[in-house]
Design a protein around this motif. Structure first.
Motif, PDB file in Angstrom:
ATOM      1  N   PRO A 142       0.762  -1.143   0.041  1.00  0.00           N
ATOM      2  CA  PRO A 142       0.028   0.050   0.209  1.00  0.00           C
ATOM      3  C   PRO A 142       0.874   1.169   0.036  1.00  0.00           C
ATOM      4  CG  PRO A 142      -0.888  -1.735   1.634  1.00  0.00           C
ATOM      5  CD  PRO A 142       0.386  -2.238   1.006  1.00  0.00           C
ATOM      6  N   ALA A 143       1.980   1.168   0.744  1.00  0.00           N
ATOM      7  CA  ALA A 143       2.880   2.586   0.811  1.00  0.00           C
ATOM      8  C   ALA A 143       3.344   2.867  -0.843  1.00  0.00           C
ATOM      9  CB  ALA A 143       3.816   2.182   1.852  1.00  0.00           C
ATOM     10  N   PHE A 144       3.638   1.678  -1.366  1.00  0.00           N
ATOM     11  CA  PHE A 144       4.064   1.974  -2.764  1.00  0.00           C
ATOM     12  C   PHE A 144       2.917   2.655  -3.586  1.00  0.00           C
ATOM     13  CE2 PHE A 144       4.625   0.917  -7.384  1.00  0.00           C
ATOM     14  CZ  PHE A 144       5.779   1.306  -7.727  1.00  0.00           C
ATOM     15  N   ARG A 145       1.737   2.154  -3.463  1.00  0.00           N
ATOM     16  CA  ARG A 145       0.582   2.715  -4.103  1.00  0.00           C
ATOM     17  C   ARG A 145       0.421   4.166  -3.969  1.00  0.00           C
ATOM     18  NH1 ARG A 145      -4.227   0.197  -6.201  1.00  0.00           N
ATOM     19  NH2 ARG A 145      -3.421  -1.691  -5.054  1.00  0.00           N
ATOM     20  N   GLU A 146       0.501   4.431  -2.670  1.00  0.00           N
ATOM     21  CA  GLU A 146       0.184   6.062  -2.442  1.00  0.00           C
ATOM     22  C   GLU A 146       1.029   6.632  -2.699  1.00  0.00           C
ATOM     23  OE1 GLU A 146      -0.163   8.265   1.778  1.00  0.00           O
ATOM     24  OE2 GLU A 146      -0.421   6.103   1.870  1.00  0.00           O
ATOM     25  N   ALA A 147       2.327   6.466  -2.794  1.00  0.00           N
ATOM     26  CA  ALA A 147       3.325   7.224  -3.150  1.00  0.00           C
ATOM     27  C   ALA A 147       3.418   7.404  -4.737  1.00  0.00           C
ATOM     28  CB  ALA A 147       4.832   6.904  -2.912  1.00  0.00           C
ATOM     29  N   TYR A 148       3.313   6.210  -5.574  1.00  0.00           N
ATOM     30  CA  TYR A 148       3.411   6.141  -6.984  1.00  0.00           C
ATOM     31  C   TYR A 148       2.105   6.993  -7.570  1.00  0.00           C
ATOM     32  CZ  TYR A 148       3.372   4.268 -11.771  1.00  0.00           C
ATOM     33  OH  TYR A 148       3.547   4.205 -13.056  1.00  0.00           O
ATOM     34  N   GLU A 149       1.015   6.758  -6.978  1.00  0.00           N
ATOM     35  CA  GLU A 149      -0.015   7.679  -7.436  1.00  0.00           C
ATOM     36  C   GLU A 149      -0.025   9.297  -7.239  1.00  0.00           C
ATOM     37  OE1 GLU A 149      -3.282   5.896  -5.586  1.00  0.00           O
ATOM     38  OE2 GLU A 149      -3.701   4.262  -7.090  1.00  0.00           O
ATOM     39  N   ALA A 150       0.579   9.576  -6.059  1.00  0.00           N
ATOM     40  CA  ALA A 150       1.068  10.758  -5.875  1.00  0.00           C
ATOM     41  C   ALA A 150       2.179  11.641  -7.025  1.00  0.00           C
ATOM     42  CB  ALA A 150       1.525  11.137  -4.451  1.00  0.00           C
ATOM     43  N   TYR A 151       3.109  10.724  -7.138  1.00  0.00           N
ATOM     44  CA  TYR A 151       3.923  11.084  -8.202  1.00  0.00           C
ATOM     45  C   TYR A 151       3.508  11.197  -9.780  1.00  0.00           C
ATOM     46  CZ  TYR A 151       8.082  10.484  -5.154  1.00  0.00           C
ATOM     47  OH  TYR A 151       8.876  10.578  -4.290  1.00  0.00           O
ATOM     48  N   GLU A 152       2.433  10.226 -10.092  1.00  0.00           N
ATOM     49  CA  GLU A 152       1.630  10.552 -11.144  1.00  0.00           C
ATOM     50  C   GLU A 152       0.916  11.669 -11.218  1.00  0.00           C
ATOM     51  OE1 GLU A 152       0.158   6.187 -13.090  1.00  0.00           O
ATOM     52  OE2 GLU A 152      -0.553   6.716 -10.969  1.00  0.00           O
ATOM     53  N   ASP A 183      -2.282 -11.496   0.667  1.00  0.00           N
ATOM     54  CA  ASP A 183      -3.654 -11.847   0.459  1.00  0.00           C
ATOM     55  C   ASP A 183      -4.120 -10.385   1.012  1.00  0.00           C
ATOM     56  OD1 ASP A 183      -3.005 -14.130  -0.479  1.00  0.00           O
ATOM     57  OD2 ASP A 183      -3.959 -15.379   1.177  1.00  0.00           O
ATOM     58  N   GLU A 184      -4.033  -9.833   1.963  1.00  0.00           N
ATOM     59  CA  GLU A 184      -4.596  -8.705   2.422  1.00  0.00           C
ATOM     60  C   GLU A 184      -3.969  -7.364   1.618  1.00  0.00           C
ATOM     61  OE1 GLU A 184      -4.202  -5.716   6.543  1.00  0.00           O
ATOM     62  OE2 GLU A 184      -3.260  -7.730   6.456  1.00  0.00           O
ATOM     63  N   ALA A 185      -2.775  -7.155   1.186  1.00  0.00           N
ATOM     64  CA  ALA A 185      -2.345  -6.239   0.103  1.00  0.00           C
ATOM     65  C   ALA A 185      -3.162  -6.209  -1.220  1.00  0.00           C
ATOM     66  CB  ALA A 185      -1.109  -6.255  -0.069  1.00  0.00           C
ATOM     67  N   ARG A 186      -3.544  -7.548  -1.568  1.00  0.00           N
ATOM     68  CA  ARG A 186      -3.886  -7.808  -2.842  1.00  0.00           C
ATOM     69  C   ARG A 186      -5.415  -7.742  -2.777  1.00  0.00           C
ATOM     70  NH1 ARG A 186       0.142 -12.402  -5.714  1.00  0.00           N
ATOM     71  NH2 ARG A 186       1.913 -10.963  -6.184  1.00  0.00           N
ATOM     72  N   GLY A 187      -6.067  -8.082  -1.620  1.00  0.00           N
ATOM     73  CA  GLY A 187      -7.662  -8.246  -1.700  1.00  0.00           C
ATOM     74  C   GLY A 187      -8.100  -9.474  -2.163  1.00  0.00           C
ATOM     75  N   PHE A 188      -7.280 -10.565  -2.524  1.00  0.00           N
ATOM     76  CA  PHE A 188      -7.816 -11.894  -2.774  1.00  0.00           C
ATOM     77  C   PHE A 188      -6.679 -12.829  -2.274  1.00  0.00           C
ATOM     78  CE2 PHE A 188      -5.383 -10.530  -6.570  1.00  0.00           C
ATOM     79  CZ  PHE A 188      -4.349 -11.577  -6.612  1.00  0.00           C
TER      80      PHE A 188
END
Length: 930
Positions: free
Chosen positions: A493-503, A707-712
């Motif tokens: 999740p930390a990567f997702r948050e930072a990556y979307e902020a850079y986008e 599983d928790e990070a991916r949601g499946f």
């Protein structure tokens, strides 16, 4: 500087006379064959001239490539190769005429020999140049001894064929080689001839070793070595110390006690490929003379690993028994260097390259130092800024990662692991790096060669967010790491948050170097390049980090050369892993796993691997610091396919998937338990506090984080052993090793033990295996036993197996149950490999070298396959193997020495409009880890 003399090849005539080898005579014979079929009109034909020239070159190459420099070829062997060349070239009428001519001449010679006086006794040229009569009795005794106790072999057949290659004045080396070659030629008809060939090679080795250590000409039979081995062993250690090849500390062991513990009968366990590999690459030698016998080799390695034990002799014997029984085998660097003056015993090194010239060239220098003593390398290049990024010091623009990768590639070639095997390195790059598109092209054979790395392995380090964008057909943004420096160290999740902020910043114009692409388009290109060039491999960043026991101590930035090691790296720490593999086939019966034996093996193996860390010779301080602080090891397995055969389980079955699960659970349980006991004895590793281990989170538990990070839910969670009790012991006593498990390719050590490689399905049931020791016929011995039991093993079956490239699928008379049991890699749906790997992965704290085989690839199949690998929770994948167009040799010549065509690289059908190239099976340059 004096030039090396060219080898002088010779020919043994049918009367045992020896004459110089003249390729022109081959050309004459071929020309006569064409004239006999095509008539005098073919004389002077440019077509015939060119064909003869090409065929002659093939024959000469086949003879000299496989022979020892300067040896003599029997005239029949040369004619065999001429016949093979004609058949391979499709000149079937000419080949038929040639065969008939040979048979006619053979009958004429037989008739003319009637009533001839017996040939005079042959003389043998000794090492000092003097001659002595050939000891026919000893030759017969050695061959008979080699055949003793083996079903289906004939000493007489070997002797008859060997005598064809004897001539007056033959050297001792050539005399030793003659029966070996004769036995090798029979392997394709009876697998036990592989053991015979090995035993005959032992006789040659014994002569070399005994002569060296005793200082005078000496030889011995296997029976005689039962008495002579202990005394030889003492002399061997002293000779090795004197030659400055063995650590003098080994001389302080009780050598008599260790010599008495040797088991000479275990020399008979070797198959030819295994012993020849040891002979060529592992045994200690001086001036190309081997002076280390197999049991001395295993004891030398055991002593090297027991150096710091309190009761060194007892531990050395314990380690020796495990190695010499083939129940467990250390990795290649350990076998190479244990007990020597430079004991670099570790297999894999992982580095992160810094984004400055000092850091880049230090990393390349480190590669050279690590590779010198047989280390396989994985480099994380993601921090290096991309093409077009600003260089602050000069106000110029960066050329990106690729030019530096070219330098790293050439360094790996220049430093060829101390002259023992080709240097090997793998570069990793994250999928968001601005240079990723150029990175995908590195192994292409077209384009600017200055931006190509033809000898370096490459791998994609893929974040989960990218796979989610592929699944959703979303966009993907590429960045230069100097503008997004924290992405490299983030995951989940930390990567997702930072990556979307850079986008968002890029969309606002706040980032200079970036590019937006369609995620699916980039994914397709990744798969296309993987299929075209075999690279870059697909590895997954998030499960490697989310499940890492050492999350508190750093970040996993890449895997290693063979994609099974997942350890933290940084500017200050070079990750090191120490490998060895359990021979699973030695721990099963028809009833299943022998858990008691497996526990004993794993317990001793873990102690051996832990000892490596303290004894190891470190070439750079960053590697020493990291290894002593975290103490990771990678216990793996080999012989998985053999274990299935023993239990009569087809690879493509739920039973095989279940066995993969249960066998890996047992190995994991015993390895973790052994590390706990080592921690009780020696103390926990330094960075244990704060680790997942310290919190009672074992590998089976860490699946929940993914599983928790991916949601499946991607993995099966079933267990059978008492994990609660083990979990409590881990928390109470700690772990000796931060990581315990990793499944490496075992390309070489499985050859030594004579079992199937790692977790691989059988490639073919009859094929030629090519490695640095040469080409070796391999026949599935289990299949031969089953076919014999049903009365189906005969020359026709051998011919059919050759015709169908080692597959039973199209041979009508083979029953369906055998076809299922002995289905080869390309006959198995690759989803079965992923299912089995997923069930193993839940128990493994690192990863596994997983090759994927696909017979008729397409873009859609590859897409489905690699998405499945991601969804099932795999951390990494390794080579994509595609079926080559090359087939095994169709000829059934009696004296072809089993020289079927080795699998070659060739272009299968196109993928997405591009011509593609298959990965060669068992490429000798891919033997980096074990």
């Amino acid at each position: 500087m004096r030039e090396r003399a060219q080898p002088v090849w010779r020919v043994i005539r049918r009367n045992a006379a020896v004459t110089p080898f003249d390729p022109a005579k081959i050309a004459v014979a071929l020309t006569k064959a064409f004239l006999a079929v095509e008539g005098t009109a073919a004389a002077g034909s440019r077509r015939v001239h060119d064909t003869v020239e090409e065929l002659t070159a093939q024959v000469v190459s086949a003879l000299t490539r496989r022979g020892e420099a300067g040896r003599a070829f029997h005239i029949e062997e040369i004619q065999d190769q001429v016949e093979l060349a004609l058949m391979r070239g499709g000149h079937h009428k000419v080949a038929r005429a040639y065969v008939l001519y040979r048979e006619e001449r053979a009958r004429e010679r037989e008739a003319s020999r009637a009533g001839e006086p017996a040939q005079p006794a042959l003389q043998v040229t000794l090492e000092d140049g003097t001659r002595a009569p050939l000891d026919e009795a000893r030759l017969s005794r050695i061959v008979a001894e080699a055949c003793e106790g083996l079903d289906g072999v004939s000493a007489e057949a070997i002797l008859n064929d060997a005598r064809r290659n004897l001539y007056d004045g033959i050297t001792l080396d050539e005399l030793s080689l003659a029966p070996i070659l004769a036995a090798r030629a029979l392997v394709e008809t009876e697998p036990n001839y592989s053991f015979v060939s090995a035993r005959l090679l032992l006789d040659k080795l014994r002569r070399e070793a005994l002569t060296f250590v005793e200082g005078r000409p000496a030889q011995a039979t296997q029976e005689e070595m039962v008495e002579r081995y202990p005394a030889y062993f003492e002399s061997f250690i002293k000779a090795g110390i004197e030659a400055e090849m063995i650590d003098p500390e080994l001389g302080r062991f009780d050598l008599r006690k260790l010599g008495a513990a040797l088991k000479p009968e275990r020399d008979l366990q070797f198959q030819y490929l295994g012993l020849q590999t040891l002979y060529d690459r592992y045994f200690l030698h001086r001036d190309d003379v081997r002076y280390e016998l197999p049991q001395a080799f295993f004891m030398r390695v055991a002593m090297g690993l027991a150096l710091r034990e309190i009761d060194r002799e007892a531990r050395a014997i314990e380690f020796y028994d495990l190695l010499s029984s083939f129940d467990f085998m250390c990795s290649t660097p350990t076998l190479f260097n244990a007990g020597t003056l430079r004991p670099q015993l570790s297999s894999c090194f992982l580095t992160t390259v810094s984004d400055d010239l000092d850091g880049i060239f230090k990393a390349i220098k480190d590669n050279a130092l690590l590779a010198k003593y047989s280390g396989g390398l994985g480099n994380d290049w993601t921090p290096v800024r991309g093409l077009g990024a600003r260089i602050k010091g000069t106000n110029g623009k960066s050329q990106g990662v690729v030019p530096f990768l070219k330098v790293a590639n050439d360094t790996a070639i220049a430093v060829n692991q101390g002259g023992k095997r080709k240097g090997a390195v793998c570069a990793y790059l994250e999928t968001w790096h601005i240079d990723i598109e150029e990175f995908l092209d590195l192994r292409k054979n077209t384009g600017d060669d200055r931006r190509r790395t033809h000898d370096m392995n490459t791998a994609n380090w893929v974040p989960d967010l990218f796979m989610e964008r592929v699944e959703a057909d979303g966009e993907w943004t590429l960045f230069s790491p100097d503008e997004v420096p924290d992405l490299h160290d983030l995951y989940g999740p930390a990567f997702r948050e930072a990556y979307e902020a850079y986008e968002a910043k890029a969309a606002r114009g706040e980032i200079r170097v970036f590019k937006t692409v369609r995620a699916v388009d980039l994914w397709r290109r990744m798969l296309t390049m993987l299929f075209e060039t075999g690279h870059p491999w697909i590895t997954f960043k998030d499960p490697c980090n989310l499940r890492s026991p050492q999350r508190h101590a750093g970040v996993v930035h890449s895997s290693n050369l063979c994609t099974e090691i997942t350890l933290n790296t940084s500017r200050d720490e070079v990750a090191v892993c120490n490998l060895g593999s359990v021979n699973l086939a030695a721990h099963v019966s028809e009833k299943g796993l022998d858990l008691q034996k497996l526990e004993r093996t794993v317990t001793t193996a873990m102690r051996m691997l832990d000892n490596v860390i303290d004894i190891n010779f470190y070439t750079i301080p960053e590697a020493r610091r990291s290894n002593l602080r975290h103490r990771p090891v990678g216990l793996g397995l080999m012989g998985f396919q053999d274990a299935l055969h023993i239990q009569r389980i087809p690879y493509a079955s739920e039973a095989a998937v279940e066995f993969a699960d249960r066998s890996m659970e047992a190995i994991s349980y015993f390895a973790i338990s052994a590390s706990v006991e080592l921690a009780r004895e020696r103390g926990a590793y330094q960075s244990f506090p704060g680790s997942l281990w310290s919190k009672g989170v074992l590998p089976i538990d860490s699946n929940a984080f993914v599983d928790e990070a991916r949601g499946f839910e991607g993995m099966d969670r079933s267990t059978t052993l008492d994990w609660e009790a083990l979990r409590a012991r881990v928390v109470e006593h700690g772990m000796r090793n931060s990581n315990c498990l990793a499944i490496a390719p075992t390309a070489t050590i499985s050859n030594i033990c004579g079992v199937s490689q790692s977790i691989e399905p059988a490639y073919q049931n009859l094929f030629v295996k090519s490695n640095m020791s040469g080409d070796f016929t391999v026949v599935n011995a289990a299949l031969v036993r089953d076919l014999k039991a049903r009365g189906l093993w005969d020359e026709v079956m051998v011919s059919d197996l050759k015709y169908y490239d080692g597959s039973l699928g199209q041979i009508d008379r083979v029953p369906d149950d055998l076809k299922a049991l002995y289905a080869t890699a390309f006959e198995i749906d690759p989803s079965w490999l992923i299912d089995a790997a997923s069930r193993r992965q839940k128990w493994i704290d690192q990863a596994q070298s997983l090759n994927l085989y696909i017979a008729n690839p397409s873009g859609r199949k590859l897409d489905e396959l690699y998405r499945l690998a991601w969804r099932r929770g795999l951390k990494t994948t390794y080579y994509l193997r595609s079926r080559s167009a090359t087939h095994v040799e169709k000829s059934t010549l009696k004296r072809s020495d089993g020289k079927l065509n080795a699998v070659a690289v060739s272009p299968p059908p196109a993928l997405n409009g591009a011509h593609v190239q298959a990965c060669a099976i068992d490429d000798p340059n891919c033997e980096a880890c074990q």
